[in-house]
Design a protein around this motif. Structure first.
Motif, PDB file in Angstrom:
ATOM      1  N   UNK A  26      -0.545  -7.805  20.394  1.00 27.67           N
ATOM      2  CA  UNK A  26      -0.657  -8.077  18.954  1.00 27.67           C
ATOM      3  C   UNK A  26      -2.047  -7.719  18.453  1.00 27.67           C
ATOM      4  N   UNK A  27      -2.104  -7.154  17.263  1.00 27.35           N
ATOM      5  CA  UNK A  27      -3.361  -6.956  16.537  1.00 27.35           C
ATOM      6  C   UNK A  27      -3.180  -7.684  15.206  1.00 27.35           C
ATOM      7  N   UNK A  28      -3.801  -8.849  15.118  1.00 29.80           N
ATOM      8  CA  UNK A  28      -3.546  -9.748  13.985  1.00 29.80           C
ATOM      9  C   UNK A  28      -4.803  -9.895  13.135  1.00 29.80           C
ATOM     10  N   UNK A  29      -4.633  -9.857  11.810  1.00 35.68           N
ATOM     11  CA  UNK A  29      -5.765 -10.030  10.899  1.00 35.68           C
ATOM     12  C   UNK A  29      -5.373 -10.969   9.770  1.00 35.68           C
ATOM     13  N   UNK A  30      -6.365 -11.384   9.009  1.00 30.42           N
ATOM     14  CA  UNK A  30      -6.117 -12.210   7.819  1.00 30.42           C
ATOM     15  C   UNK A  30      -6.539 -11.456   6.566  1.00 30.42           C
ATOM     16  N   UNK A  31      -6.201 -10.153   6.552  1.00 28.12           N
ATOM     17  CA  UNK A  31      -6.627  -9.281   5.465  1.00 28.12           C
ATOM     18  C   UNK A  31      -5.697  -9.260   4.274  1.00 28.12           C
ATOM     19  N   UNK A  45       8.870  -1.248   4.735  1.00 31.93           N
ATOM     20  CA  UNK A  45      10.036  -0.432   5.073  1.00 31.93           C
ATOM     21  C   UNK A  45       9.644   1.025   5.374  1.00 31.93           C
ATOM     22  N   UNK A  46       8.565   1.506   4.752  1.00 27.87           N
ATOM     23  CA  UNK A  46       8.170   2.907   4.911  1.00 27.87           C
ATOM     24  C   UNK A  46       6.868   3.065   5.687  1.00 27.87           C
ATOM     25  N   UNK A  47       6.344   1.988   6.244  1.00 28.69           N
ATOM     26  CA  UNK A  47       4.992   1.964   6.795  1.00 28.69           C
ATOM     27  C   UNK A  47       4.787   2.968   7.924  1.00 28.69           C
ATOM     28  N   UNK A  48       5.832   3.198   8.746  1.00 35.18           N
ATOM     29  CA  UNK A  48       5.678   4.084   9.898  1.00 35.18           C
ATOM     30  C   UNK A  48       6.194   5.502   9.617  1.00 35.18           C
ATOM     31  N   UNK A  66       6.390  -3.079  15.625  1.00 40.44           N
ATOM     32  CA  UNK A  66       6.826  -3.723  14.371  1.00 40.44           C
ATOM     33  C   UNK A  66       5.631  -4.393  13.715  1.00 40.44           C
ATOM     34  N   UNK A  67       5.866  -4.891  12.505  1.00 37.46           N
ATOM     35  CA  UNK A  67       4.812  -5.596  11.772  1.00 37.46           C
ATOM     36  C   UNK A  67       5.406  -6.794  11.060  1.00 37.46           C
ATOM     37  N   UNK A  68       4.676  -7.899  11.071  1.00 39.09           N
ATOM     38  CA  UNK A  68       4.985  -9.084  10.272  1.00 39.09           C
ATOM     39  C   UNK A  68       3.810  -9.292   9.320  1.00 39.09           C
ATOM     40  N   UNK A  69       4.102  -9.340   8.035  1.00 33.44           N
ATOM     41  CA  UNK A  69       2.999  -9.413   7.076  1.00 33.44           C
ATOM     42  C   UNK A  69       3.457 -10.043   5.775  1.00 33.44           C
ATOM     43  N   UNK A 116       0.444  -6.637  13.595  1.00 40.44           N
ATOM     44  CA  UNK A 116       1.091  -5.476  14.201  1.00 40.44           C
ATOM     45  C   UNK A 116       1.268  -5.750  15.692  1.00 40.44           C
ATOM     46  N   UNK A 117       2.439  -5.455  16.223  1.00 39.35           N
ATOM     47  CA  UNK A 117       2.700  -5.723  17.633  1.00 39.35           C
ATOM     48  C   UNK A 117       3.526  -4.587  18.227  1.00 39.35           C
ATOM     49  N   UNK A 118       3.247  -4.274  19.502  1.00 37.33           N
ATOM     50  CA  UNK A 118       4.043  -3.274  20.201  1.00 37.33           C
ATOM     51  C   UNK A 118       4.272  -3.743  21.631  1.00 37.33           C
ATOM     52  N   UNK A 119       5.408  -3.345  22.199  1.00 33.15           N
ATOM     53  CA  UNK A 119       5.764  -3.761  23.548  1.00 33.15           C
ATOM     54  C   UNK A 119       5.705  -2.580  24.504  1.00 33.15           C
TER      55      UNK A 119
END
Length: 599
Positions: free
Chosen positions: A527-532, A541-544, A580-583, A591-594
């Protein structure tokens, strides 16, 4: 004209099918409509009346739900404190803030778990002396069990009030989740907003709303007559039946009666308010409700005539016959829009639509060839640009280091700006090469067992100066030691630098960015997590996608190509993982990747 029709009958299979189906559907509706029109007019009228009343009831129930979500929900707090109790000064600060946020609150207070008042504050009087216990144990007993409490309606200076209470929890320092209950927060809350809404609500020109609490006491009434709030109306109309769980939809004959409130024949609907157990009734005088019956009948006739003309003139069955192959073409076109040029349509209708499908497939073949040429051009162009861009970078570095002699401060400033622009161009060229390799199926990764902690630590060290420029806390949480993964270490570093670099760019000064891992189902999630700034659901939906960039007032000045996340996604999937991303806007992003665990 007759010759044209004869030609169609002889040569067009589609026209023949349409003609047969049209004859059937043009006659059946007319025969059916004549027999049931009177019944439909009455039924439609009843249903319209029912729908209007039930819509009004549902709307008012939603208003009541929202009112208690906005009030009782505000009282549920999770606080960060060192001890087991919130200090008195901090309690007063919290009370003052909540009072200012919602005008419905008249008095707020903190309770200990035994019901004793620790502190309280009034909207009008400010800080009050915390004296005594609550007589009603439910005010603190229900929240102490972890639930919100909504009390019975009572009156203060003829104003309807209700006591609300909710638990206050201490935040768990390890999990950052709500922990133990340490206080109860209660509020004396005015219902004046709801009363006004009920009094102003109506249906038609004479329909009105009646609201009674769970003890069958009148809260509000919307007819033109004066009423006394707080009186017992349990024996009036259907109030007690509704409080006992019954509901009425204004469709049955029994839903037409003489009102105990207005004294005139009405059609009524009623429901119980789930969140409070109150009774909500809507009554519409029959003289007003039936005034639209003739208009409804006229509209039914108009609709029938219109439907018949539509069948005769527009041949809607032709559209129904076309819908299946057209849908196939539409789905294929959307897939092609997303870059899936291997998409084909299979239309077997034996008519002109089948020919259209074949032509469509030939068009896609041409588009695919054009795409391949474009990708090859981008690859060659980017590859050719790479050498001069790299050379420019080298010469600029030599000049700035003084290899060409001493340079003035002004020249150094201009050269530094040139170097930054060249670095951006170099990054764009590299991204275009990666995109071209990906589109051509030549994106390479060399997987092997990798300790994912090493590229994570290296990423933090590399980006620390960038974080320091914005006073951002950049950290790598090693509480969970991730096992080795099957991946390309160099590519992992590229992914982390991209994600962490974006997190720093899209986080305000003084924020934080954290890298950490979790292990689940044979996969390591990083995970790469921020409070931005956060990302809207529409942008996610179009981020990637290729060349997509989030455009807001906060991000419009941030430089980027819109290719980084697309490349990251390709690399992660190439190594057998997912990203994926949760925001949420204003709350930051995760942002997280497996990657698969190495056996």
């Amino acid at each position: 004209m007759n010759k044209d029709i004869f030609k169609l009958l002889k040569g067009s299979a589609l026209f023949k099918r349409f003609l047969i189906l049209f004859i059937v559907l043009a006659t059946v509706p007319v025969l059916v409509m004549g027999g049931v029109s009177v019944y439909l007019v009455d039924l439609a009228h009843r249903q319209d009346v029912s729908q209007l009343e039930l819509q009004l009831i549902d709307q008012k129930i939603e208003e009541i739900d929202k009112f208690f979500i906005d009030t009782a929900g505000t009282l549920e707090l999770t606080v960060d404190i060192l001890g087991e109790q919130i200090p008195y000064d901090q309690q007063q600060f919290i009370l003052s803030s909540i009072l200012a946020s919602n005008s419905a609150f008249h008095e707020l207070g903190f309770l200990a778990l035994n019901g004793r008042v620790n502190s309280k504050r009034s909207y009008e009087q400010g800080e009050l002396s915390p004296v005594g216990n609550f007589l009603d144990e439910a005010v603190f007993m229900v929240p102490a069990s972890g639930k919100k409490y909504i009390g019975e309606v009572h009156y203060s200076n003829s104003e309807p009030m209700v006591t609300l209470a909710a638990p206050v929890r201490k935040r768990d320092q390890q999990t950052n989740a709500p922990g133990d209950i340490i206080h109860i927060l209660y509020a004396e809350t005015s219902l004046e907003e709801l009363v006004t809404s009920m009094e102003n609500a109506g249906v038609g020109t004479g329909g009105y709303v009646v609201l009674a609490d769970s003890s069958a006491k009148l809260i509000a009434r919307g007819d033109t007559q004066d009423y006394e709030a707080g009186i017992d109306i349990s024996s009036t109309g259907r109030v007690q039946e509704v409080l006992d769980g019954a509901s009425f939809n204004a469709l049955d004959d029994g839903d037409r009666y003489t009102s105990s409130f207005s004294g005139v024949p009405v059609v009524g609907a009623a429901k119980q308010v789930p969140v409070t157990g109150w009774a909500l009734l809507v009554e519409w005088p029959l003289s007003d409700a039936n005034a639209i019956l003739s208009d409804v009948r006229g509209k039914v006739v108009q609709f029938s005539v219109f439907a018949l003309l539509a069948v005769i003139l527009l041949a809607p069955l032709f559209a129904a016959r076309l819908i299946n192959p057209i849908n196939k073409l539409e789905e294929a076109a959307r897939a092609i829009e997303k870059g899936k040029l291997d998409t084909r349509v299979d239309i077997k209708t034996g008519d002109e639509l089948e020919g259209l499908g074949e032509t469509f497939n030939k068009m896609v073949e041409g588009l695919k060839r054009l795409q391949e040429l474009k990708d090859e051009f981008v690859f060659v162009a980017a590859h050719e640009l790479r050498t001069p861009v790299t050379a420019i970078k080298g010469y600029l570095s030599l000049i700035l280091e003084g290899s060409a002699g001493k340079i003035s401060d002004q020249a150094e400033k201009f050269l530094n700006q040139t170097k930054k622009a060249n670095d951006s161009l170099n990054q764009l060229v590299n991204d275009l090469l990666e995109i071209a390799r990906s589109d051509a199926g030549r994106l390479e990764v060399e997987t092997a067992p990798v300790n994912i902690g090493e590229p994570a630590k290296s990423t933090v060290e590399q980006l620390q100066p960038l974080a320091d420029e914005k006073n951002i806390t950049l950290s790598y949480n090693t509480d969970i030691k991730a096992p080795s993964v099957i991946a390309d270490e160099k590519r992992i570093k590229e992914i982390l630098v991209n994600l962490a670099g974006n997190a720093i760019k899209y986080t305000q000064e003084g924020g934080r960015v954290e890298l950490f891992h979790e292990v689940k189902d044979g996969m390591v999630a990083t995970h790469v997590k921020d409070n931005g700034f956060g990302i809207s659901e529409e942008d996610q939906k179009e981020l990637f996608s290729k060349f997509y960039r989030v455009k807001t007032d906060k991000t419009k000045n941030i430089q980027g190509t819109g290719l980084g996340l697309f490349i990251v996604k390709q690399l992660v999937e190439k190594m057998g993982g997912k990203i994926w991303v949760n925001s949420k806007e204003g709350e930051g992003s995760d942002f997280a990747f497996t990657l698969p665990v190495a056996e």
